[in-house]
Design an enzyme around this catalytic site. Structure first.
Site, short mmCIF file in Angstrom:
data_model
loop_
_atom_site.label_atom_id
_atom_site.label_comp_id
_atom_site.label_asym_id
_atom_site.label_seq_id
_atom_site.Cartn_x
_atom_site.Cartn_y
_atom_site.Cartn_z
N ARG A 123 42.32 36.16 4.55
CA ARG A 123 41.41 36.21 3.95
C ARG A 123 39.44 36.77 3.64
NH1 ARG A 123 45.58 37.70 2.46
NH2 ARG A 123 47.00 37.34 -0.06
N ASP B 253 40.75 36.97 -17.08
CA ASP B 253 40.67 36.74 -15.91
C ASP B 253 39.78 36.76 -14.91
OD1 ASP B 253 44.01 37.17 -14.19
OD2 ASP B 253 41.77 36.60 -12.62
#
Length: 278
Positions: free
Chosen positions: A34, A142
């Site tokens: 990532r 979120d």
């Protein structure tokens, strides 16, 4: 470029401070992938340069960094036993003795790409006869802004819809092409979405208090200290007598909390006592 163990530790520490997520040793390769993706995306060639970019939050990179590590695995009617509990037990409890002009508030946190809060809306429409008698506010929150954009779009593939009966899909979704369906505009409008972080108490408090909170399959990524912070924030997010639904692999057993465990026929949930103070 290969990241060293000290490099990975710095990145994992930064992720922990931003989100409360603790990365186990066996997930370090995931972290490295990532970070390298973010280096390519930003055009940077060294980790120090990228860390400087994060410190300056250049072009909102902190949010991009957080988005890169979130797990948005979900689908409609996940943990269906809790949806049964919602309409068979919880709604009766939160509406008992309540004025009809007092809205019922339900929070899905984290909501990922929206399947879970939309599932609540669909389930209430299909399984709670009193749904038209009450004002119901459903909020999905979120930390991942990409997931929130997808939730607001309300566009889903066959895998996300796999647990819904075909007649229900036909009733509440519009088929866009061979691969995707879009939830009806009226249902998209019935859920409000916001960016919130479970370990950010002041930010969560801005949403006000809720009667029922679904917070599923996220505390498993936290260590005990982060769980303690999240539990306190979730407790504060509930009205007295309100209910918290966790994922089936999660519980409050490992951390001190003020919740009372409630065992209903369909699910075990956690309740904020009526007389509890913040």
């Amino acid at each position: 470029m290969i990241l060293t163990e000290p490099d990975l530790t710095r990145i994992c520490d930064l992720l922990y401070r931003q989100t409360g997520i603790l990365v186990p040793e066996n997930r370090r390769a995931f972290v490295e992938r990532r970070v390298l993706e973010r280096l390519r995306a930003t055009g940077l060639s060294t980790l120090p340069a990228y860390l400087a970019c994060l410190r300056a939050d250049a072009d909102g990179e902190v949010q991009h960094f957080v988005n890169a590590f979130t797990v948005n695995e979900t689908y409609f009617n996940r943990e269906e036993h809790q949806l049964h509990c919602l309409t068979e037990s919880l709604m009766a409890a939160v509406t008992a003795g309540r004025a009809r002009n007092d809205p019922i508030r339900i929070w899905s946190m984290p909501c990922a790409t929206g399947e879970e809060p939309y599932s609540v809306a669909l389930w209430l429409l299909e399984h709670w006869p009193a749904v038209d008698d009450w004002e119901i506010e459903i909020v999905g929150s979120d930390i991942d802004t990409r997931a929130l954009a997808a939730a607001q779009a309300g566009r889903y593939g066959a895998r996300a819809l796999g647990r819904l009966p075909p007649p229900l899909v036909s009733r509440y979704f519009i088929r866009e092409d061979e691969a995707f369906w879009r939830i009806l505009p009226e249902l998209r409008g019935s859920v409000r979405f916001s960016r919130r972080n479970l370990v950010d108490g002041p930010g969560m408090a801005q949403e006000g208090r809720f009667d029922i909170v679904f917070c599923r399959n996220v505390l498993i990524y936290f260590d005990d200290e982060s769980r303690k912070i999240a539990a306190a924030n979730l407790f504060a997010a509930l009205r007295p007598g309100g209910f918290l639904c966790l994922g089936h692999t999660e519980s409050m057993a490992r951390i001190p909390s003020r919740f009372v465990t409630r065992r209903f026929p369909d699910a075990i949930v956690y309740q904020r006592p009526e007389d509890a103070h913040d």
